[in-house]
Design an enzyme around this catalytic site. Structure first.
Site, mmCIF file in Angstrom:
data_model
loop_
_atom_site.group_PDB
_atom_site.id
_atom_site.type_symbol
_atom_site.label_atom_id
_atom_site.label_comp_id
_atom_site.label_asym_id
_atom_site.label_seq_id
_atom_site.Cartn_x
_atom_site.Cartn_y
_atom_site.Cartn_z
ATOM 1 C CB THR A 159 -12.230 1.131 14.918
ATOM 2 O OG1 THR A 159 -13.634 1.312 14.751
ATOM 3 C CG2 THR A 159 -11.550 1.202 13.568
ATOM 4 C CB CYS A 160 -15.527 -1.186 18.804
ATOM 5 S SG CYS A 160 -16.686 0.015 18.125
ATOM 6 N N GLY A 161 -12.690 -2.726 18.918
ATOM 7 C CA GLY A 161 -11.796 -3.638 19.614
ATOM 8 C C GLY A 161 -10.340 -3.439 19.253
#
Length: 584
Positions: free
Chosen positions: A546-548
């Site tokens: 989810t960070c990317g």
């Protein structure tokens, strides 16, 4: 920011040249020299008739950009923006030929147009009556019209004899009169709304909104956030609101310059953390906005909530906090509330229109009274209902003596206006002060048509095509075996999106988006980085980074995903059982 080309003429002075305005992107700390270089290059790229230069950079009033106006500080874009108090998209600067700029400042460099009138054998020179700087006069249509009128008058005087009674009026007098007329009554230019730099642009959103998007506006607001400094939020998913309140009320929290640092604690006691574009931050903001909808400071239908006074909330300043949470969520890339009443948002943004309905009133007794008034079928019955409920109506200032049946609509509307807006004035004011965090309220007031949709309920739902267009697919090389397997998987993915949209799947499109990005809807700021699809060859279940903003799909060659039915089952199970993302 916007950059245009400045022109000049003998009667109008310096003014922007129409049709020569372009947006440019520059660094916040840019100097005048750096902005000039970018502006000059873009102008030459898009205007082949632009002279070679060199150019100087001018403010809208025609002065050269060297220092911040009214100070001795060297020009810096961010400082200039703070001084004038405008968003970057409303900043307008202009380029102007350096030779003409210096020539205009030097009286000795002015050239003259010599106009002569032949009268018999005499030649009358009036070189001193019409002077222009060394620029192209034809740039100004109005000046050309005036000069052409002068030419016609002089031609008339040459070809016709003046009456004896007017022999005292010479051709020279007529010429001087016309010349003075052009000087004294030079046209006052009233620019169209779309003209960059016009005063009208300060009072309307139309010219800006035709070239801006919500993500552009939020992007400008987010420039002040310093990702090198952060404020920590310790969040438990079972009590998101309590953790958020502690974080926002912490003395170290700086709403202007600090990034959010979110830590989720799971049942095992370990931490998951993210900063900047992290998925946990977006998940936290999504959960927080969802919790806000059901706070006691709001009343009314679930999709049209308005503020209502609550003494406990007022004592704890929850109205201000609610406004701040919404502003922080939107500017930091999270969702907007999308549950506020349109009437409340219109009032906050000073927009016309109040269309509340009796059903918006949560109090059943008051709703019953308003329905009785609305359903009255005679003046006598209306008067009786008003007298029976005089205490209720007097409180709102709606206790009137009615003379016709049409008055019932006015009474109902006045009561609704008092019930939803006026009686909650304190709550609304504190809410607005909270919305002013990170200058979001200013942006909302300036661009209501672009941003209000993220504040109010919309029946527009996510569609399969929205997610298909949102996600970029990372494919292997053309012709490879892997590429063939990935293409088959993408076909399954497209069908799975359609099933989610048509509610033929256990997961919804919102669940899929939440699984991949930490968001259940497309936020005003857009999603950065752009979500992408990758592929797994060692897992039958989907995974997400989810960070990317990356979702990883099981390849269709795996035994548990080689048919669409097994692929769909694996996707449903993986999304619904992912802690914190698949289910809320």
């Amino acid at each position: 920011i916007n950059v245009g080309v400045m022109m000049t003429c003998p009667t109008c002075g310096l003014r922007p040249q129409r049709g020569k305005t372009l947006p440019i992107s520059v660094d916040l700390k840019s100097s005048a020299k750096q902005i000039l270089a970018v502006a000059e290059k873009k102008m030459k790229d898009f205007n082949k008739d632009l002279l070679e230069g060199p150019y100087v950079l001018l403010y809208p009033d025609g002065t050269q950009v060297v220092t911040i106006p009214g100070t001795q500080r060297p020009f810096s874009l961010d400082e200039y923006k703070e001084e004038i108090g405008k968003p970057y998209a409303r900043i307008n600067l202009f380029i102007f030929l350096k030779e003409d700029f210096e020539g205009a400042e030097n009286a000795g460099s002015d050239s003259e147009i010599v106009v002569t009138i032949k009268s018999g054998g005499d030649e009358l020179s009036m070189a001193d009556t019409l002077v222009r700087p060394t620029i192209i006069l034809l740039n100004c249509l109005f000046c050309n019209i005036f000069l052409y009128l002068i030419h016609l008058i002089i031609t008339f005087c040459e070809n016709f004899t003046l009456p004896v009674a007017h022999n005292s009026i010479s051709k020279h007098d007529i010429f001087v009169f016309c010349s003075e007329y052009t000087n004294l009554y030079a046209p006052i230019f009233v620019e169209d709304d779309e003209e960059v730099g016009s005063d009208n642009a300060e009072h309307t959103d139309l010219p800006v909104e035709t070239c801006l998007s919500a993500s552009d506006i939020i992007g400008n607001l987010s420039q002040v956030i310093n990702s090198n400094s952060c404020s920590r939020f310790n969040i438990n998913r079972s009590s998101v609101w309590d953790g958020a309140v502690r974080g926002f009320k912490r003395a170290s929290y700086n709403t202007v310059a600090i990034e959010l640092f979110v830590k989720f604690t799971d049942d095992a006691g370990c931490f998951k953390e993210a900063i900047d574009t992290g998925g946990p931050k977006r998940e936290f903001l999504t959960l927080l906005i969802s919790s806000l909808r059901n706070r006691p400071i709001f009343d009314g239908p679930s999709d049209s909530r308005y503020l209502t006074f609550n003494s406990t909330a007022a004592r704890e300043d929850e109205y201000f906090l609610a406004g701040r949470i919404i502003a922080v969520s939107i500017v930091h890339g999270g969702p907007g509330p999308q549950f506020l009443s349109k009437d409340l948002v219109n009032y906050i943004t000073n927009q016309p229109g109040f269309n509340a309905k009796i059903e918006d009133v949560a109090d059943t007794e008051i709703r019953k009274v308003l329905h009785e008034i609305q359903d009255a079928n005679s003046v006598d019955s209306l008067r009786n209902i008003i007298m029976q409920n005089s205490a209720v109506l007097q409180t709102a200032g709606c206790f009137h003596y009615v003379q016709d049946l049409e008055a019932k609509d006015r009474i109902v509307k006045e009561y609704l206006l008092w019930y939803i807006i006026y009686r909650n004035h304190f709550a609304i004011q504190r809410f607005k002060e909270g919305l002013a965090t990170l200058q979001f309220l200013t942006a909302l007031e300036q661009h209501p048509t672009l941003l209000a949709g993220f504040m109010c309920y919309s029946d527009k739902k996510l569609r399969a095509t929205d997610l298909e267009n949102l996600f970029k697919v990372e494919l292997s090389g053309v012709g490879s075996n892997r590429r063939r397997e990935e293409s088959k998987t993408i076909g399954f993915w497209a069908d799975y999106m359609l099933d989610c949209e048509e509610q033929e799947s256990a997961a919804s499109l919102e669940d899929v988006l939440m699984f991949a990005t930490g968001l259940r809807s497309l936020p005003p700021a857009g999603i950065q980085p752009r979500p992408s699809i990758e592929f797994l060859s060692n897992s039958q279940f989907p995974m997400a980074h989810t960070c990317g903003n990356i979702i990883k799909l099981p390849l269709a060659v795996l035994p548990q995903a080689d048919t669409y039915s097994s692929f769909k089952t694996s996707m449903d199970f993986g999304i619904q059982n992912s802690p914190g993302f698949g289910c809320i």
